[in-house]
Each structure stands twice: as structure tokens, then as C-alpha cells.
Design a protein around this motif. Structure first.
Motif, mmCIF file in Angstrom:
data_model
loop_
_atom_site.group_PDB
_atom_site.id
_atom_site.type_symbol
_atom_site.label_atom_id
_atom_site.label_comp_id
_atom_site.label_asym_id
_atom_site.label_seq_id
_atom_site.Cartn_x
_atom_site.Cartn_y
_atom_site.Cartn_z
ATOM 1 N N HIS A 156 0.913 -1.208 0.021
ATOM 2 C CA HIS A 156 0.051 -0.017 0.000
ATOM 3 C C HIS A 156 0.952 1.189 0.094
ATOM 4 O O HIS A 156 0.382 2.463 -0.395
ATOM 5 N N ALA A 157 2.082 1.079 0.503
ATOM 6 C CA ALA A 157 2.915 2.441 0.677
ATOM 7 C C ALA A 157 3.324 2.786 -0.915
ATOM 8 O O ALA A 157 3.590 3.861 -0.891
ATOM 9 N N ALA A 158 3.306 1.827 -1.782
ATOM 10 C CA ALA A 158 3.410 2.191 -3.102
ATOM 11 C C ALA A 158 2.659 3.397 -3.530
ATOM 12 O O ALA A 158 3.167 4.287 -4.364
ATOM 13 N N PHE A 159 1.415 3.451 -3.162
ATOM 14 C CA PHE A 159 0.222 4.491 -3.757
ATOM 15 C C PHE A 159 0.640 5.527 -2.870
ATOM 16 O O PHE A 159 0.612 6.634 -3.560
ATOM 17 N N VAL A 160 1.410 5.715 -1.748
ATOM 18 C CA VAL A 160 1.590 6.594 -0.892
ATOM 19 C C VAL A 160 3.073 7.348 -1.930
ATOM 20 O O VAL A 160 2.932 8.808 -1.952
ATOM 21 N N GLY A 161 3.812 6.770 -2.084
ATOM 22 C CA GLY A 161 4.970 7.303 -2.800
ATOM 23 C C GLY A 161 4.520 7.708 -4.131
ATOM 24 O O GLY A 161 5.330 8.821 -4.583
ATOM 25 N N VAL A 162 3.681 7.167 -4.812
ATOM 26 C CA VAL A 162 3.357 7.556 -6.281
ATOM 27 C C VAL A 162 2.773 9.110 -5.947
ATOM 28 O O VAL A 162 3.051 9.956 -6.784
ATOM 29 N N LEU A 171 -5.154 10.899 -8.584
ATOM 30 C CA LEU A 171 -5.438 10.312 -9.873
ATOM 31 C C LEU A 171 -4.247 9.216 -10.132
ATOM 32 O O LEU A 171 -4.561 8.165 -10.529
ATOM 33 N N MET A 172 -2.943 9.758 -9.793
ATOM 34 C CA MET A 172 -1.756 8.747 -10.093
ATOM 35 C C MET A 172 -2.132 7.580 -9.077
ATOM 36 O O MET A 172 -1.649 6.495 -9.577
ATOM 37 N N GLY A 173 -2.288 7.800 -7.896
ATOM 38 C CA GLY A 173 -2.440 6.797 -6.957
ATOM 39 C C GLY A 173 -3.409 5.802 -7.571
ATOM 40 O O GLY A 173 -3.424 4.633 -7.248
ATOM 41 N N GLY A 174 -4.718 6.277 -7.854
ATOM 42 C CA GLY A 174 -5.924 5.691 -8.496
ATOM 43 C C GLY A 174 -5.466 4.800 -9.708
ATOM 44 O O GLY A 174 -5.903 3.626 -9.571
ATOM 45 N N LEU A 175 -4.688 5.567 -10.646
ATOM 46 C CA LEU A 175 -4.584 4.676 -11.886
ATOM 47 C C LEU A 175 -3.405 3.665 -11.581
ATOM 48 O O LEU A 175 -3.520 2.492 -11.995
ATOM 49 N N PHE A 176 -2.567 3.726 -10.509
ATOM 50 C CA PHE A 176 -1.344 2.585 -10.429
ATOM 51 C C PHE A 176 -2.200 1.671 -9.469
ATOM 52 O O PHE A 176 -2.084 0.352 -9.718
ATOM 53 N N ALA A 177 -3.387 1.909 -8.552
ATOM 54 C CA ALA A 177 -4.154 1.024 -8.084
ATOM 55 C C ALA A 177 -4.706 0.289 -8.753
ATOM 56 O O ALA A 177 -5.147 -1.064 -8.863
ATOM 57 N N LEU A 178 -5.239 0.749 -9.919
ATOM 58 C CA LEU A 178 -6.114 0.031 -11.077
ATOM 59 C C LEU A 178 -5.385 -0.911 -11.944
ATOM 60 O O LEU A 178 -6.071 -2.140 -11.822
ATOM 61 N N SER A 197 -9.054 3.192 -2.567
ATOM 62 C CA SER A 197 -7.983 3.301 -1.705
ATOM 63 C C SER A 197 -6.645 3.974 -1.836
ATOM 64 O O SER A 197 -6.015 4.575 -1.390
ATOM 65 N N GLY A 198 -6.357 3.353 -3.200
ATOM 66 C CA GLY A 198 -5.109 3.959 -3.845
ATOM 67 C C GLY A 198 -4.898 5.615 -4.011
ATOM 68 O O GLY A 198 -4.116 6.038 -3.837
ATOM 69 N N ALA A 199 -6.197 6.061 -4.445
ATOM 70 C CA ALA A 199 -6.411 7.421 -4.539
ATOM 71 C C ALA A 199 -6.330 8.100 -3.074
ATOM 72 O O ALA A 199 -5.659 8.990 -3.191
ATOM 73 N N GLY A 200 -6.775 7.600 -2.087
ATOM 74 C CA GLY A 200 -6.628 8.068 -0.645
ATOM 75 C C GLY A 200 -5.278 8.111 -0.418
ATOM 76 O O GLY A 200 -4.754 9.147 0.212
ATOM 77 N N ALA A 201 -4.686 7.065 -0.542
ATOM 78 C CA ALA A 201 -3.216 6.786 -0.222
ATOM 79 C C ALA A 201 -2.312 7.866 -1.125
ATOM 80 O O ALA A 201 -1.410 8.384 -0.433
ATOM 81 N N GLY A 202 -2.801 8.288 -2.540
ATOM 82 C CA GLY A 202 -2.032 9.045 -3.078
ATOM 83 C C GLY A 202 -2.081 10.565 -2.505
ATOM 84 O O GLY A 202 -1.083 11.307 -2.603
ATOM 85 N N ALA A 237 12.094 5.819 -0.133
ATOM 86 C CA ALA A 237 11.581 4.849 1.270
ATOM 87 C C ALA A 237 10.230 5.236 1.449
ATOM 88 O O ALA A 237 9.705 4.244 2.130
ATOM 89 N N TYR A 238 9.546 6.012 0.739
ATOM 90 C CA TYR A 238 8.078 6.031 0.952
ATOM 91 C C TYR A 238 7.439 5.030 0.379
ATOM 92 O O TYR A 238 6.327 4.693 0.943
ATOM 93 N N MET A 239 7.947 4.324 -0.445
ATOM 94 C CA MET A 239 7.543 3.101 -1.104
ATOM 95 C C MET A 239 8.059 1.855 -0.523
ATOM 96 O O MET A 239 7.583 0.818 -1.071
ATOM 97 N N SER A 240 8.701 1.773 0.555
ATOM 98 C CA SER A 240 9.144 0.351 0.881
ATOM 99 C C SER A 240 8.350 -0.355 1.408
ATOM 100 O O SER A 240 7.489 0.093 1.943
ATOM 101 N N TRP A 241 8.799 -1.710 1.529
ATOM 102 C CA TRP A 241 7.593 -2.578 2.137
ATOM 103 C C TRP A 241 7.620 -2.446 3.605
ATOM 104 O O TRP A 241 6.589 -2.736 4.322
#
Length: 323
Positions: free
Chosen positions: A56-62, A102-109, A225-230, A246-250
């Protein structure tokens, strides 16, 4: 009642902190609000949808990189960085923050469309794999700092007189966005859509027999969820004035899961309490020892074993539903 008390405390916190000469608590609680937003977005799929995403941190990082890259081009004087993207020489939050969502949502899609075709451990590992791919992609972006990340020389700005350089103003903006996202999620979870997502978590085969498409509902929840994280990533970038891989790390994804479990899965307000507990414990225990996780571990085990609904179950009452 617990929600109203918590909201009243958060509204009064900047005044209380300044009166006590502890202004740094405004910055700390701004961070709590931002991670609370990220944790709530994860709870939407973890607590309600039963989707254990370890990426989930990937969407935060995006979302953070959407802000960071635009900030880099603004500082670099790119001719493309004109109104409405920029406002008074820095990024226009009305444009950049929705872009981060939008970017967080697209990557989540994209990630959800693939990973949701699996379940269980396979789903966990696929989300983790995608997050690690994005993590190493960020490291490979040499133009944008690579492993060193991007330093933001300006924060995003809203229309005057709202000045996000003022930490109290930025705190209230983060609080307002968290409350708005909580309201949206609360409406969603109580709607037909939310009931379908929860039904798919409980018995996917029965939902199919009733004529629902669990995959489509779960994918929609994953995108929201991805949009909210973005959005939380965009706020985090502005709070730290820095963006890095590091924002995207596991590890960051693991911290978000801990916040949700600690606060209470499937409760919406619980993840905010979990984020507050986690970050406050980190702040206070780090002063005692650099191995503060050793103390946090038993606390988390105690909550998981003895409080099935997390800290929020204790605060709001074990028998109550806050959904």
C-alpha cells in the motif's frame, strides 16, 4: 461521543500546544493526520474488503512523487510549469493534489486488476512485488535524485489567504482532508457498494450466486483506496518537504498495516487512533532506546490477542459499531 471528543481535541491542539510552549506537537500531529489518512485508505480494503495489501505504501509514494517531480520542474524553470499548474511560483494544490490522487488511483487500477485475480498469500506477494518494482524504479530515476530523493524548495499553495507555509494552517488543511475522506469512506461502507465489498470478504461464492461481481466491487474499492493513499503521499511530501524511495518501501507498508491492526480493522476511526498510537509511541520510546520496536512488539501482541477491535474497541466500547 468518542469521535466528537477526538475531533474537539484535534481542533484545539494547535492552541494548546502553543500555550504550553510545545509547538513541535503541531508538526507531530500533522504527521499523525497524514498517516491516519493513509491508514484509513488501507482499512477500506483490509478491514472491509479482506484484501491484505503489503504494497500500500507504493500508492503513498506515487502521490508523493507526483508532487516532488512537479516541484522539481517548477524549480528548474520548465516552460510547461505555468498556470494553472503553478500558483505564485509554486505548485497549485488544487491541481497537484488531485493529480496525486489520480496517479495513486491509476496505479491501484493496474496493480489491482492483476493482483485481485488471486487470493490469500498470492495476493499478498503480488502486491508486495509491485511495490518493490516501484521502489526500485524510484531509485533508478537519476534525474529526480535517485536514491537520494527530491528536496522540495516550496510547498504547494492554495488560494490566499491560506498559507500552507504556516504549520498551523497546514495542520488544519490536513485535518479537514482527513475528516472529508472519513466522511466519504463512512458513506461508502454503509452503501450498497460497501455491503457488496464486505459480502465478498465473507463469502465470495454466495455473492456471485446473488448476481454480484465481487471482482469489480473489490477493484473499485482498491482504486478508491489507492487514490486516498495518493493524497496522503502528496500531504506527506509537503510536510517533510522531501520525497524519496523510502516512502514506497515494504517497511512503510508494514507500518501502515500495524496502524490499522493496532487501531482496529474495519472501524474507519480505528486506523486514525492506530496511527496516533504508533507515531506517539515511536516518538516517546525512541527517547528511551533506539530499539523501541522491542517495546512496541508486545504492545501490538497484547492488542491483537485481547482487543479484537483494537484500541478503538476500547475507546468506543466493545459492543458498539462505528461503521
Amino acid at each position: 461521543m468518542a469521535v466528537l471528543i477526538g475531533l474537539a481535541f484535534l481542533l484545539a491542539l494547535p492552541f494548546l500546544a502553543e500555550a504550553a510552549g510545545k509547538g513541535f506537537y503541531v508538526t507531530l500531529f500533522t504527521r499523525i493526520l497524514i498517516f491516519g489518512l493513509a491508514a484509513v485508505s488501507l482499512d477500506l480494503i483490509l478491514g472491509y474488503g479482506g484484501m491484505v495489501s503489503f504494497g500500500h505504501a507504493a500508492f503513498v509514494g506515487v502521490g508523493a512523487y507526483a508532487v516532488g517531480i512537479l516541484s522539481w520542474h517548477v524549480f528548474d524553470g520548465s516552460p510547461l510549469m505555468t498556470w494553472p499548474v503553478t500558483l505564485e511560483g509554486t505548485e497549485n494544490a488544487f491541481v497537484v493534489w488531485p493529480l496525486a490522487m489520480l496517479m495513486g488511483g491509476l496505479f491501484a487500477l493496474v496493480i489491482g486488476a492483476i493482483s485481485l485475480r488471486t487470493t490469500g498469500i498470492s495476493f499478498i506477494m503480488i502486491t508486495l512485488a509491485f511495490a518493490q518494482m516501484l521502489f526500485y524504479l524510484a531509485i533508478g530515476l537519476r534525474k529526480y535524485g535517485g536514491e537520494d530523493g527530491i528536496a522540495l524548495y516550496n510547498k504547494s499553495q492554495l488560494v490566499p489567504p491560506i498559507d500552507l507555509f504556516d504549520r498551523t494552517t497546514f495542520y488544519y488543511v490536513c485535518l479537514g482532508l482527513l475528516v472529508a475522506f472519513l466522511a466519504v469512506c463512512r458513506r461508502l461502507t454503509r452503501s450498497r457498494f460497501g455491503m457488496a465489498v464486505q459480502g465478498a470478504r465473507i463469502n465470495e461464492r454466495r455473492m456471485k450466486a446473488l448476481g454480484f461481481s465481487p471482482y469489480r466491487y473489490k477493484l473499485t474499492a482498491f482504486v478508491i483506496s489507492g487514490a486516498g493513499a495518493g493524497l496522503s503521499g502528496a500531504l506527506l511530501a509537503n510536510a517533510a518537504e522531501f520525497v524519496g524511495p523510502a516512502y514506497m518501501s515494504w517497511q512503510r507498508s508494514g507500518e501502515l498495516i500495524v496502524m490499522v491492526v493496532l487501531g482496529g480493522m474495519g472501524t474507519l476511526f480505528g486506523p486514525v487512533a492506530g496511527a496516533a498510537a504508533f507515531l506517539l509511541l515511536e516518538e516517546w520510546l525512541a527517547d528511551l532506546t533506539e530499539h523501541w520496536q522491542i517495546i512496541l512488539g508486545p504492545i501490538l501482541l497484547f492488542v491483537v490477542v485481547f482487543a479484537r477491535r483494537g484500541l478503538w474497541g476500547w475507546v468506543a466500547g466493545q459492543g458498539r459499531e462505528d461503521r
